[in-house]
Design a protein around this motif. Structure first.
Motif, short mmCIF file in Angstrom:
data_model
loop_
_atom_site.label_atom_id
_atom_site.label_comp_id
_atom_site.label_asym_id
_atom_site.label_seq_id
_atom_site.Cartn_x
_atom_site.Cartn_y
_atom_site.Cartn_z
N ILE A 270 0.83 -1.21 0.00
CA ILE A 270 0.00 0.00 0.00
C ILE A 270 0.86 1.26 0.00
N SER A 271 1.99 1.22 0.68
CA SER A 271 2.88 2.39 0.67
C SER A 271 3.40 2.68 -0.73
N TYR A 272 3.50 1.67 -1.56
CA TYR A 272 3.96 1.85 -2.94
C TYR A 272 2.84 2.32 -3.85
N VAL A 273 1.67 1.66 -3.77
CA VAL A 273 0.61 1.97 -4.73
C VAL A 273 -0.02 3.33 -4.50
N THR A 274 0.13 3.88 -3.31
CA THR A 274 -0.45 5.19 -3.06
C THR A 274 0.45 6.32 -3.57
N ILE A 275 1.58 5.97 -4.16
CA ILE A 275 2.44 6.96 -4.83
C ILE A 275 2.18 6.86 -6.33
N ASP A 276 1.79 7.96 -6.92
CA ASP A 276 1.47 7.99 -8.35
C ASP A 276 2.75 7.91 -9.18
N THR B 138 -9.20 -1.81 -5.97
CA THR B 138 -9.27 -0.35 -6.09
C THR B 138 -10.59 0.13 -5.47
N ASP B 139 -10.82 1.45 -5.52
CA ASP B 139 -12.12 1.98 -5.12
C ASP B 139 -12.96 2.30 -6.35
N GLY B 140 -12.51 1.77 -7.51
CA GLY B 140 -13.27 1.96 -8.74
C GLY B 140 -12.98 3.23 -9.49
N THR B 141 -12.05 4.06 -9.00
CA THR B 141 -11.75 5.32 -9.69
C THR B 141 -10.35 5.37 -10.29
N THR B 142 -9.51 4.38 -9.93
CA THR B 142 -8.13 4.34 -10.43
C THR B 142 -7.75 2.89 -10.69
N LEU B 143 -6.59 2.70 -11.30
CA LEU B 143 -6.01 1.36 -11.27
C LEU B 143 -5.41 1.13 -9.89
N LEU B 144 -4.95 -0.09 -9.63
CA LEU B 144 -4.37 -0.39 -8.33
C LEU B 144 -2.85 -0.21 -8.35
N GLY B 145 -2.20 -0.75 -9.39
CA GLY B 145 -0.74 -0.64 -9.48
C GLY B 145 -0.02 -1.91 -9.07
N ALA B 146 -0.75 -3.02 -8.98
CA ALA B 146 -0.09 -4.30 -8.70
C ALA B 146 0.88 -4.65 -9.82
N ASP B 147 0.65 -4.10 -10.98
CA ASP B 147 1.56 -4.19 -12.12
C ASP B 147 2.41 -2.92 -12.12
N ASP B 148 3.59 -2.91 -11.49
CA ASP B 148 4.25 -4.08 -10.97
C ASP B 148 4.72 -3.82 -9.55
N LYS B 149 3.91 -3.09 -8.79
CA LYS B 149 4.30 -2.81 -7.42
C LYS B 149 4.13 -4.04 -6.53
N ALA B 150 3.37 -5.01 -7.00
CA ALA B 150 3.37 -6.31 -6.32
C ALA B 150 4.75 -6.94 -6.45
N GLY B 151 5.34 -6.85 -7.66
CA GLY B 151 6.68 -7.39 -7.88
C GLY B 151 7.73 -6.70 -7.00
N LEU B 152 7.64 -5.39 -6.89
CA LEU B 152 8.56 -4.65 -6.01
C LEU B 152 8.45 -5.17 -4.58
N THR B 153 7.21 -5.28 -4.10
CA THR B 153 6.95 -5.73 -2.73
C THR B 153 7.54 -7.11 -2.49
N PHE C 46 5.00 -15.13 -11.87
CA PHE C 46 3.79 -14.47 -11.39
C PHE C 46 4.09 -13.49 -10.26
N ALA C 47 3.33 -12.38 -10.27
CA ALA C 47 3.37 -11.44 -9.14
C ALA C 47 2.03 -11.45 -8.41
N GLY C 48 1.00 -12.08 -9.01
CA GLY C 48 -0.25 -12.33 -8.31
C GLY C 48 -1.45 -11.51 -8.72
N GLY C 49 -1.26 -10.39 -9.42
CA GLY C 49 -2.36 -9.50 -9.72
C GLY C 49 -3.21 -9.95 -10.90
N HIS C 50 -4.39 -9.34 -11.00
CA HIS C 50 -5.32 -9.60 -12.09
C HIS C 50 -5.90 -8.28 -12.60
N ASN C 51 -6.39 -8.29 -13.83
CA ASN C 51 -7.11 -7.16 -14.44
C ASN C 51 -6.29 -5.87 -14.42
#
Length: 431
Positions: A9-15, A132-147, A377-382
């Motif tokens: 979450i600390s990563y994905v909340t940075i644009d 997400t909350d439906g207004t943005t992407l999440l960023g698991a691509d590829d902040k899941a990989g970073l994590t 795999f990093a785990g994310g979808h969509n």
């Protein structure tokens, strides 16, 4: 598990949205906000030789804790997010013990993540999902990989009884706009092979990807008052439409899968006088890839011949540029690096899903630059949209795979394997 959630979450909340129109590296300054945070974290967990160059490429080392030498391996991910959908003001939502039903992302806008449409969801019943909350992407691509990479390195540092060789990690900007490998210094990285943590669902292991090209096709026209245009007007927009209709029916992304290639029209802008059509060309098979490019040129010649007398010059101008190539050619000579990752998954009770990537990664280009680099795999979808989600359990499994690969590298007899790097080959940019 909370440690993984907090880091992610600390990563994905940075644009960190990249910009294809920019000619700088990174393409947006805001990517450096996360890059600087990553450098601090790598140092804080105990990594050494932590560097960030002027283009935002980050590298770091986990020293070997072995008394004997084994190959240096690497793990790579990117920290930018796609410009296809906004990555500003990401507000992650956590669903614990997912019940297998609809997830309301945004009640006010009636945005729902439903297994009736996204059928992969149901396999994660009982798990913890970040959406997400439906207004943005999440960023698991590829902040899941970073994590996953940083958390795995942190584990290895904190647990020195787990044996491993020298490990290099690399984080890149601008992967989403095809530039992630442009200024990656393979020599400085110094690994004999690496893995990108940039796949999707749990178990994915990929060493084949599309051959890719981008085409920009310009149509010329002649504007005449519509009331007096009989035999005179040439509407470039209609020419572009006719051109699209010449392409094979059904060979488009939404009607193809697996090894099937496609043509994908992604931009069309114009007026009567000039229209620009942009499309991408994809195919796993090199011969079929060439045939697809040849077809675009053949249709261009057909139009130019048809309008030669009326227009007086070429009415269609086509530019095709190769972007990246199938990494299979570079990985097959060192196939044991795929076998190693497959064994790691099996040892962890994960069913490997070995399949071709219907796209490309930094790894596809790095493989042609002399660094064989399958994708895990990093785990994310969509990815790239408001319905993006990632199960935390999948991220944990990806962390476990990284650790297991490190352990297996420490215990495998590489004296019987050919680990010479493949010859470097030129590859164009990804889009």
């Amino acid at each position: 598990m909370q440690h993984i959630i907090d880091r992610f979450i600390s990563y994905v909340t940075i644009d960190t949205e990249s910009d294809p129109k920019s000619d700088t590296t990174p393409s947006t300054k805001k990517q450096l906000v996360l890059a600087n945070l990553l450098v601090k974290e790598l140092k804080a967990i105990g990594m050494i030789e932590v560097t960030k160059d002027t283009n935002g490429y980050i590298m770091a080392t986990l020293p070997s804790n072995l008394e004997h030498e084994v190959p240096t391996i690497g793990f790579v991910s990117h920290y930018d997010t796609s410009p296809d959908f906004t990555g500003a003001n990401v507000k992650p939502q956590i669903t614990t013990n997912y019940d297998g039903g609809d997830i309301i992302l945004n009640a006010e806008r009636n945005i729902v993540l439903s297994p009736n449409y996204f059928k992969d969801l149901i396999q994660y019943k009982g798990q913890t999902l970040i959406t997400t909350d439906g207004t943005t992407l999440l960023g698991a691509d590829d902040k899941a990989g970073l994590t996953e990479i940083i958390t795995a390195m942190e584990y290895l540092i904190q647990n020195p009884t787990v044996k491993h060789g020298k490990i290099r990690v690399g984080f890149t900007p601008d992967e989403e706009i095809g530039r992630g490998a442009d200024k990656f210094d393979v020599g400085k990285f110094g690994a004999q092979w690496a893995y990108t943590m940039d796949g999707s669902q749990i178990g994915e292991l990929e060493y084949e990807n599309f051959n890719a090209a981008g085409a920009k096709i310009t149509f010329k026209g002649k504007s005449v008052h519509p009331g007096y245009s009989k035999g005179k007007m040439i509407n470039s927009m209609l020419l572009a439409n006719d051109f699209i209709n010449e392409l094979p029916k059904g060979e488009i992304p939404q009607e193809t899968k697996g090894y099937q290639g496609f043509f994908h029209v992604h931009h069309l802008t114009g007026s009567i006088e000039e229209t620009v059509l942009e499309l991408i060309i994809r195919d796993h098979n090199a011969k079929k890839f060439k045939k697809r490019k040849d077809l675009i040129h053949d249709i261009t010649k057909k139009f130019n011949k048809k309008f030669a007398k009326q227009f007086g010059e070429d009415i269609v101008i086509t530019e095709i540029k190769d972007q990246y190539y199938n990494m299979k050619e570079m990985v097959e000579p060192v196939m044991f690096i795929v076998d190693l990752a497959e064994k790691a998954m099996k040892d962890l009770g994960i069913k490997p899903l070995i399949k071709p990537i219907r796209g490309g990664t930094d790894g596809s280009r790095l493989s042609y630059m002399g660094l064989p680099c399958p994708n895990i795999f990093a785990g994310g979808h969509n990815f790239h949209g408001k319905y993006e989600y990632v199960p935390i359990e999948s991220m944990q499994k990806a962390i476990d795979v990284i650790i297991k690969i490190a352990e297996l590298t420490a215990t495998t007899d590489f004296s019987v394997k050919e680990i010479t790097k493949p010859k470097k080959s030129k590859s164009k940019k990804k889009k």
